[in-house]
Write a protein that holds these residues in place. Structure first.
Motif: not given
Length: 399
Positions: A29, A33-34, A36-37, A60, A70-71, A74, A242, A279
């Motif tokens: 990752a 966040p974007e 990581h998704y 999400i 955020t990630s 999630t 993030g 992260p």
């Protein structure tokens, strides 16, 4: 009895397999966040079918509403869905611990270079590179959050206000104002209709105890570690999105107000974390360690631990509180509407952060070139982030 033992054994095997998948996500990752998704979708949805893509999108959305990383929230929620609170906690450790450990070690980087008589000038391009990352983050977030005149005005409000007022209290204030303005100007009806909830109150109580307790301790006890824990815990519950979003808040308090580190040292850590998987909030371990310098190595490690635990703890407690009631909570429109304004203000904060840190780095030609090249490579996706960090490090020591 034997059936129960078999069930426990099967659960143990399932949990170990799940945590291995979490580790794969952590090691793959990069980029916030974007990005990581995409890793979560590939590993957790497509390959292993722990949840559906629709369920992942809902999680999400839930974690975007909550303050904190955020990630991280999630993937912790996926752990909660798969095996309950204990597996969620183990998920958090497996996801964050590798990069937190590396960032703790990197907080000793400047002392190491000094001890080895290696010039710190080799790190001089990491700062301008980090500015490039912040500019790209501001561009992506700004493009996503500015959807009408109100959100554009809120972005400008966040940017202009925090440019002229560089005090820690201004950041939560403008974020709250953004949420309120978004709700007041919304044309949607029935924003706060009642839904039946059965929340696990102990987690929210624990969140409140840590919040109030850390503030009280910080005011009554002049201890650097206590102050650091309170600061990072506050970042954890006041920042939406993030790691990029927390940068302006951290920079203002740690560099400008308290002067725990220089602008160059701050940006070096932020730049280096871009080259590591996991992260972005793990930057807190570096910042906490740097802020705790001046005594012993143990104190510095404790400072890094205080930063890491402080920034992740509120988000963890909130997801433990919210996830069990998510099915009903997501029906409340007002929560989603307020997030629209909060995110717009956050976009302004990040844009101004890029301007301020660039100004502090110095508008010299080589710094500007590094910043523009970094931003260009990220926007065109010509090179992955870890490779950009490595090239900039080598350039600093060679040129």
């Amino acid at each position: 009895m034997k059936g129960k033992e078999n069930l426990e054994s099967q659960n143990r095997v399932r949990w170990i397999a799940f945590l291995k998948d979490v580790l794969m996500c952590s090691l793959g990752a990069y980029g916030g966040p974007e990005a990581h998704y995409g890793v979560f979708t590939d590993q957790m949805v497509i390959k292993k079918d722990y949840l559906s893509e629709e369920e992942l999108v809902e999680l999400i959305a839930l974690c975007s509403i909550l303050p904190g990383p955020t990630s991280t929230q999630t993937i912790v929620a996926i752990g909660y869905k798969t095996g309950g609170p204990l597996l969620a906690f183990l998920t958090m450790l497996v996801w964050a611990l590798p990069v937190l450990t590396v960032m703790t070690l990197l907080s000793f980087l400047y002392q190491f270079l000094q001890g080895m008589n290696i010039s710190q000038d080799g790190l001089r391009y990491i700062g301008p590179m980090a500015v490039g990352f912040i500019i790209v983050a501001a561009f992506h977030i700004g493009r996503k959050v500015v959807t009408d005149k109100i959100t554009m005005l809120l972005l400008l409000l966040g940017g202009i206000t925090t440019y002229f007022i560089r005090e820690p209290w201004i950041f939560p204030l403008v974020l709250i104002v953004g949420g309120i303005v978004s709700i007041m100007t919304s044309k949607e009806e029935n924003l706060w209709h009642r839904v039946k909830l059965n929340p696990p109150w102990p987690y929210l109580i624990a969140f409140g105890v840590f919040t109030i307790g850390s503030i009280v301790l910080s005011v009554t006890w002049d201890n650097r570690i206590v102050h650091l824990f309170e600061s990072f815990y506050r970042y954890g519950y006041l920042v939406f999105g993030g790691g990029q979003v927390v940068v302006p808040v951290m920079h203002s308090e740690l560099v400008e107000v308290n002067q725990f580190m220089t602008n160059q040292e701050f940006l070096t850590g932020y730049g280096l974390v871009q080259g590591l998987p996991g992260p972005m909030f793990s930057f807190s371990a570096y910042a906490g360690g740097m802020a705790a310098r001046g005594s012993t190595a143990l104190t510095q490690v404790v400072g890094a631990v205080a930063g890491g635990i402080g920034i992740f703890l509120p988000g963890l407690l909130l997801i433990y509180f919210i996830y069990p009631i998510w099915e009903n909570l997501k029906k409340i429109k007002g929560i989603k509407v307020s997030l629209k304004g909060i995110n717009a203000v956050a976009g302004g904060l990040i844009t101004v952060a890029a301007i301020i840190v660039m100004k502090k780095s110095g508008f010299v030609i080589d710094n500007i070139v590094v910043t523009l090249l970094t931003a260009g490579l990220l926007l065109t996706k010509k090179l992955p982030a870890p490779l950009i960090v490595l090239i900039v490090l080598i350039a600093g020591f060679v040129i």
